[in-house]
Every structure is written in C-alpha cells, then in structure tokens.
Design an enzyme around this catalytic site. Sequence first.
Site, PDB file in Angstrom:
ATOM      1  N   ASP A 211       0.827  -1.211   0.000  1.00  0.00           N
ATOM      2  CA  ASP A 211       0.000   0.000   0.000  1.00  0.00           C
ATOM      3  C   ASP A 211       0.864   1.266   0.000  1.00  0.00           C
ATOM      4  OD1 ASP A 211      -2.440   1.326  -0.018  1.00  0.00           O
ATOM      5  OD2 ASP A 211      -2.607   1.368   2.154  1.00  0.00           O
TER       6      ASP A 211
ATOM      7  N   TRP B 130       2.517   8.039  -2.534  1.00  0.00           N
ATOM      8  CA  TRP B 130       3.945   8.206  -2.878  1.00  0.00           C
ATOM      9  C   TRP B 130       4.070   9.091  -4.119  1.00  0.00           C
ATOM     10  CZ3 TRP B 130       6.858   6.960  -7.220  1.00  0.00           C
ATOM     11  CH2 TRP B 130       8.252   6.961  -7.056  1.00  0.00           C
TER      12      TRP B 130
ATOM     13  N   HIS C  92       2.204   3.239  -8.958  1.00  0.00           N
ATOM     14  CA  HIS C  92       1.999   1.812  -9.223  1.00  0.00           C
ATOM     15  C   HIS C  92       3.160   1.256 -10.053  1.00  0.00           C
ATOM     16  CE1 HIS C  92      -1.834   2.194  -7.398  1.00  0.00           C
ATOM     17  NE2 HIS C  92      -2.420   2.831  -8.388  1.00  0.00           N
TER      18      HIS C  92
ATOM     19  N   LEU D 218      10.727 -20.714  -4.408  1.00  0.00           N
ATOM     20  CA  LEU D 218       9.819 -19.719  -3.804  1.00  0.00           C
ATOM     21  C   LEU D 218       8.476 -19.793  -4.520  1.00  0.00           C
ATOM     22  CD1 LEU D 218       9.355 -17.106  -2.035  1.00  0.00           C
ATOM     23  CD2 LEU D 218      10.132 -15.794  -4.026  1.00  0.00           C
TER      24      LEU D 218
ATOM     25  N   ARG E  53      -4.661  -1.884   8.858  1.00  0.00           N
ATOM     26  CA  ARG E  53      -5.875  -2.690   8.688  1.00  0.00           C
ATOM     27  C   ARG E  53      -5.620  -3.769   7.653  1.00  0.00           C
ATOM     28  NH1 ARG E  53      -7.738   2.681   7.068  1.00  0.00           N
ATOM     29  NH2 ARG E  53      -7.299   3.001   4.851  1.00  0.00           N
ATOM     30  N   LEU E  54      -6.559  -4.753   7.604  1.00  0.00           N
ATOM     31  CA  LEU E  54      -6.380  -5.905   6.708  1.00  0.00           C
ATOM     32  C   LEU E  54      -7.024  -5.705   5.344  1.00  0.00           C
ATOM     33  CD1 LEU E  54      -6.783  -9.109   8.928  1.00  0.00           C
ATOM     34  CD2 LEU E  54      -4.773  -8.387   7.644  1.00  0.00           C
TER      35      LEU E  54
HETATM   36  C1  IPE Z   1      -5.523  -2.743  -0.062  1.00  0.00           C
HETATM   37  O1  IPE Z   1      -5.194  -1.405  -0.187  1.00  0.00           O
HETATM   38  C2  IPE Z   1      -5.438  -3.427  -1.377  1.00  0.00           C
HETATM   39  C3  IPE Z   1      -4.117  -3.504  -1.978  1.00  0.00           C
HETATM   40  C4  IPE Z   1      -2.981  -3.072  -1.453  1.00  0.00           C
HETATM   41  C5  IPE Z   1      -4.070  -4.133  -3.258  1.00  0.00           C
HETATM   42  P1  IPE Z   1      -6.305  -0.268  -0.313  1.00  0.00           P
HETATM   43  O2  IPE Z   1      -5.552   1.002  -0.456  1.00  0.00           O
HETATM   44  O3  IPE Z   1      -7.256  -0.607  -1.386  1.00  0.00           O
HETATM   45  O4  IPE Z   1      -7.049  -0.381   1.091  1.00  0.00           O
HETATM   46  P2  IPE Z   1      -7.883   0.691   1.909  1.00  0.00           P
HETATM   47  O5  IPE Z   1      -8.895   1.268   0.965  1.00  0.00           O
HETATM   48  O6  IPE Z   1      -6.929   1.739   2.374  1.00  0.00           O
HETATM   49  O7  IPE Z   1      -8.470  -0.080   3.038  1.00  0.00           O
HETATM   50  C1  IPE Z   2      -1.674   0.168  -3.269  1.00  0.00           C
HETATM   51  O1  IPE Z   2      -1.473   1.541  -3.316  1.00  0.00           O
HETATM   52  C2  IPE Z   2      -1.924  -0.443  -4.625  1.00  0.00           C
HETATM   53  C3  IPE Z   2      -3.334  -0.797  -4.888  1.00  0.00           C
HETATM   54  C4  IPE Z   2      -4.294  -0.747  -4.011  1.00  0.00           C
HETATM   55  C5  IPE Z   2      -3.642  -1.242  -6.216  1.00  0.00           C
HETATM   56  P1  IPE Z   2      -2.683   2.559  -3.323  1.00  0.00           P
HETATM   57  O2  IPE Z   2      -3.078   2.809  -4.727  1.00  0.00           O
HETATM   58  O3  IPE Z   2      -3.775   2.099  -2.436  1.00  0.00           O
HETATM   59  O4  IPE Z   2      -1.963   3.835  -2.740  1.00  0.00           O
HETATM   60  P2  IPE Z   2      -2.548   4.835  -1.646  1.00  0.00           P
HETATM   61  O5  IPE Z   2      -2.956   4.018  -0.468  1.00  0.00           O
HETATM   62  O6  IPE Z   2      -3.715   5.536  -2.276  1.00  0.00           O
HETATM   63  O7  IPE Z   2      -1.405   5.734  -1.359  1.00  0.00           O
HETATM   64 MG    MG Z   3      -4.163   2.377  -0.439  1.00  0.00          MG
END
Ligand code: IPE
Ligand code: IPE
Ligand code: MG
Length: 217
Positions: free
Chosen positions: A8, A13, A25, A119, A165-166
């Site tokens: 995440d 970033w 990404h 792996l 969180r999960l």
């Molecule tokens: C969880 O991240 C999913 C992935 C990292 C792929 P999110 O950014 O979607 O989660 P929330 O919305 O902060 O809970």
């Molecule tokens: C995690 O990064 C990647 C995916 C959920 C696909 P985010 O896109 O959720 O990045 P933030 O949390 O908005 O910074």
């Molecule tokens: Mg996120």
Amino acid sequence: MHVAIIMDGNGRWAQRFGWPRLAGHKQGAESVRRAIRHAPCLGIETLTLYAFSSDNWKRPADEVAGLMRLLAHFIEKEVAECRENGVRLQFIGRRDRLPITLVPALERAESDTAAGRRLLVRIALDYSSRDMLLAALRPGMDREELSRTLGPDVDLLIRTGGEKRLSDFLLWECAYAEFFFTPVAWPDFSERDLEAAVNEFRSRERRFGEVLDTSAA
Ligand code: IPE
Ligand code: IPE
Ligand code: MG
C-alpha cells in the site's frame, strides 16, 4: 515461512512528487521485483502479495485500466526470470471480471513456472478474503479442509503505507500471523526493509495461546 504483503501507499507516494497515481503503481512494480528476488535469501518459502482487491474496482476507470496494463506488462517481463530462479507464480482471487486478455497470460505464467520449488509467489488479484471464504466453505468442512482449500497460514503479515488494517486480505489465514506495519510507502520498500521485518518477526515469541515460560509459575 509464509510472508504476506499488503503493498500500500503507491498513490500517495506519487502524489508527494505531484505525479499521477499510476506513476506510484509503476514504481511499485519495481518493489515487487526486488521482494521476489530477495525473499529466498531470507528463508521465505511463500510470498503472497496483495495487488488488487475486489474493492479496488471502485477506483476511477483509468487507474484500474492502468493497473491491469501494468500487471500484464509485469507478467510478460518477469516469467522468464522467475522460471530460471525456481520461482513459481500463482494467482489467487476471481478471474471472471479481469480483462479477458489477462486471464490466458496468468494461466501461461502459472504453467510456465509450475516446476519452481525455491519460492512460491501468490499474487492476489480481484481478491476478497470474505468472498474466498464463502466460495470455499462446504457443509461439514473442518479447519484443515478449509485451510487446504484457501492456502497456508500466514506467519508474517506486512502492510506498507502507514495504514493499520487488513482490507479484506487473508482473514482466515492470518489467525495467528504476526503483524508488521510500516509507514514506508510500497515504492520505497527495499530489500533492507523486508529484512528488517523478517528479523523483527524472528524476535517475537509466538505462543498460539499457550504458556511457554513456566519458570515463574
Ligand atoms: C488494499 O489497499 C489493497 C491492496 C494493497 C491491493 P487499499 O488502499 O485498497 O485499502 P484501503 O482502501 O486503504 O483499506
Ligand atoms: C496500493 O497503493 C496499490 C493498490 C491498491 C492497487 P494505493 O493505490 O492504495 O496507494 P494509496 O494508499 O492511495 O497511497
Ligand atoms: Mg491504499
């Protein structure tokens, strides 16, 4: 050892530099490459990576499309190296809503790397742990059967990007996982960060409900 990572913080970033979220990404894909290369050196046998949640469909269409393109590109570029290095790729989650050109690419990546024993990398795509549980559950099923269907228990769960969180990831499998939360955004997550998380994990005492130190009793 089974390590699972909620990758995440990509979007934030990128926004820090005034860049589009997709730039985060893209840089995140480099971190995935690094983690896969370094994991076997740390004694990790299974690495489960949260790449796209079922709730991520709610994001703007151009971000979703960009993520899918990046994924296809990543798979195309990485399969050969994975194969050479004994890395087996698997994908977990739903496939019926993914772009139809992506699905055969996933299947090919899985079959091309099926012999890998160093792996196991499981990439979670259109993944919802609640949906996986609902799909796996059968009447009369016991814990072992459900665990066999879903996959191995997680030893160490890492979430980058600062949230704690999960987000619907591996709910059953994390029953006794150790949690490691770091503010480091996924694109910045280095081999050293992974090593630090594993070292911290190794220093923890996992009790699984028991009393291990009876010397003071
Ligand atoms: C969880 O991240 C999913 C992935 C990292 C792929 P999110 O950014 O979607 O989660 P929330 O919305 O902060 O809970
Ligand atoms: C995690 O990064 C990647 C995916 C959920 C696909 P985010 O896109 O959720 O990045 P933030 O949390 O908005 O910074
Ligand atoms: Mg996120």
